[in-house]
Write a protein that holds these residues in place. Structure first.
Motif, PDB file in Angstrom:
ATOM      1  N   PRO A  43       0.797  -1.235   0.000  1.00 32.50           N
ATOM      2  CA  PRO A  43       0.000   0.000   0.000  1.00 32.50           C
ATOM      3  C   PRO A  43       0.826   1.279   0.000  1.00 32.50           C
ATOM      4  CG  PRO A  43      -0.183  -1.125   2.110  1.00 32.50           C
ATOM      5  CD  PRO A  43       0.582  -2.029   1.198  1.00 32.50           C
ATOM      6  N   LYS A  44       2.075   1.205   0.423  1.00 34.90           N
ATOM      7  CA  LYS A  44       2.945   2.390   0.398  1.00 34.90           C
ATOM      8  C   LYS A  44       4.035   2.242  -0.648  1.00 34.90           C
ATOM      9  CE  LYS A  44       1.980   3.306   5.218  1.00 34.90           C
ATOM     10  NZ  LYS A  44       1.452   2.158   5.889  1.00 34.90           N
ATOM     11  N   GLY A  45       3.885   1.264  -1.525  1.00 36.73           N
ATOM     12  CA  GLY A  45       4.831   1.038  -2.603  1.00 36.73           C
ATOM     13  C   GLY A  45       6.045   0.231  -2.178  1.00 36.73           C
ATOM     14  N   ILE A  46       6.799  -0.200  -3.177  1.00 38.53           N
ATOM     15  CA  ILE A  46       8.039  -0.940  -2.975  1.00 38.53           C
ATOM     16  C   ILE A  46       8.968  -0.591  -4.137  1.00 38.53           C
ATOM     17  CG2 ILE A  46       7.254  -3.013  -4.188  1.00 38.53           C
ATOM     18  CD1 ILE A  46       8.796  -4.683  -2.150  1.00 38.53           C
ATOM     19  N   ASP A  47      10.243  -0.711  -3.919  1.00 39.49           N
ATOM     20  CA  ASP A  47      11.264  -0.423  -4.930  1.00 39.49           C
ATOM     21  C   ASP A  47      11.049   0.977  -5.510  1.00 39.49           C
ATOM     22  OD1 ASP A  47      12.395  -2.941  -4.472  1.00 39.49           O
ATOM     23  OD2 ASP A  47      11.165  -3.887  -6.018  1.00 39.49           O
ATOM     24  N   GLY A  49       8.504   2.397  -6.577  1.00 39.76           N
ATOM     25  CA  GLY A  49       7.216   2.992  -6.230  1.00 39.76           C
ATOM     26  C   GLY A  49       7.092   3.423  -4.788  1.00 39.76           C
ATOM     27  N   THR A  50       8.139   3.230  -3.986  1.00 41.25           N
ATOM     28  CA  THR A  50       8.066   3.525  -2.554  1.00 41.25           C
ATOM     29  C   THR A  50       7.659   4.975  -2.299  1.00 41.25           C
ATOM     30  OG1 THR A  50       9.736   1.857  -2.062  1.00 41.25           O
ATOM     31  CG2 THR A  50       9.359   3.538  -0.372  1.00 41.25           C
ATOM     32  N   GLY A  51       6.580   5.134  -1.529  1.00 41.71           N
ATOM     33  CA  GLY A  51       6.117   6.459  -1.118  1.00 41.71           C
ATOM     34  C   GLY A  51       5.276   7.198  -2.139  1.00 41.71           C
ATOM     35  N   SER A  52       5.242   6.731  -3.381  1.00 44.20           N
ATOM     36  CA  SER A  52       4.497   7.458  -4.403  1.00 44.20           C
ATOM     37  C   SER A  52       3.439   6.616  -5.108  1.00 44.20           C
ATOM     38  CB  SER A  52       5.453   8.008  -5.463  1.00 44.20           C
ATOM     39  OG  SER A  52       6.129   6.948  -6.141  1.00 44.20           O
ATOM     40  N   SER A 105       3.941  -4.927 -10.760  1.00 40.49           N
ATOM     41  CA  SER A 105       4.332  -3.543 -10.988  1.00 40.49           C
ATOM     42  C   SER A 105       4.576  -2.789  -9.684  1.00 40.49           C
ATOM     43  CB  SER A 105       3.239  -2.816 -11.779  1.00 40.49           C
ATOM     44  OG  SER A 105       3.567  -1.463 -11.939  1.00 40.49           O
ATOM     45  N   ALA A 106       5.792  -2.273  -9.537  1.00 39.77           N
ATOM     46  CA  ALA A 106       6.118  -1.420  -8.392  1.00 39.77           C
ATOM     47  C   ALA A 106       5.393  -0.078  -8.504  1.00 39.77           C
ATOM     48  CB  ALA A 106       7.625  -1.205  -8.298  1.00 39.77           C
ATOM     49  N   ASN A 107       5.049   0.314  -9.729  1.00 41.09           N
ATOM     50  CA  ASN A 107       4.389   1.599  -9.992  1.00 41.09           C
ATOM     51  C   ASN A 107       2.981   1.370 -10.559  1.00 41.09           C
ATOM     52  OD1 ASN A 107       6.694   3.352  -9.377  1.00 41.09           O
ATOM     53  ND2 ASN A 107       7.620   2.275 -11.087  1.00 41.09           N
TER      54      ASN A 107
END
Length: 142
Positions: A43-47, A49-52, A105-107
């Motif tokens: 829910p808070k992203g990974i790799d 995508g972290t934070g966005s 998908s990280a994003n």
């Protein structure tokens, strides 16, 4: 030999997105083409995508007993909008195995799109994800 080449859809409802405090969440396991799978949500992203971004993956859950040792699958991960139509979709094909048991998908979608009313993804504080999986093949060298 492919156990069952037919596709399968699994729906996953996530409640209280903004209150999720764990790094990731797993859907319940589901069976598609004779194999066990699950969706994995960050829910808070990974790799990257972290934070966005919200990150979403398809995971082969029973990789230890995988026969043959790898399978080729087409899949899609979908976030439906308020109208129940496909909103955001990620489609891929992947060789799943014990060493490569997840793909996604990280994003997947920017976090702000999930909560802004104009995008109509958050319905009564819930998000709806769908996974569709179709097994396409096994290694030709087996």
């Amino acid at each position: 030999m492919i156990k069952d080449p037919s596709g399968f859809n699994h729906l996953w409802k996530i409640e209280n997105l903004e209150k999720l405090d764990s790094d990731y969440y797993d859907s319940r396991e589901f069976t598609a083409a004779g194999y066990k799978w699950k969706m994995q949500l960050y829910p808070k992203g990974i790799d990257s995508g972290t934070g966005s971004h919200l990150s979403l993956y398809l995971v082969l859950a029973d990789f230890a007993s995988l026969t043959p040792p790898k399978i080729y699958a087409d899949y899609s991960l979908v976030l439906s909008n308020e109208l129940g139509t496909n909103g955001v979709s990620y489609q891929e094909n992947h060789w799943f195995s014990a060493s490569s048991r997840e793909s996604g998908s990280a994003n997947f979608i920017p976090l702000r799109f999930c909560v802004e009313p104009a995008y109509k993804y958050l319905v009564k504080d819930c998000l709806f994800f769908r996974a569709a999986v179709t097994i396409r093949g096994i290694p030709s060298t087996l």
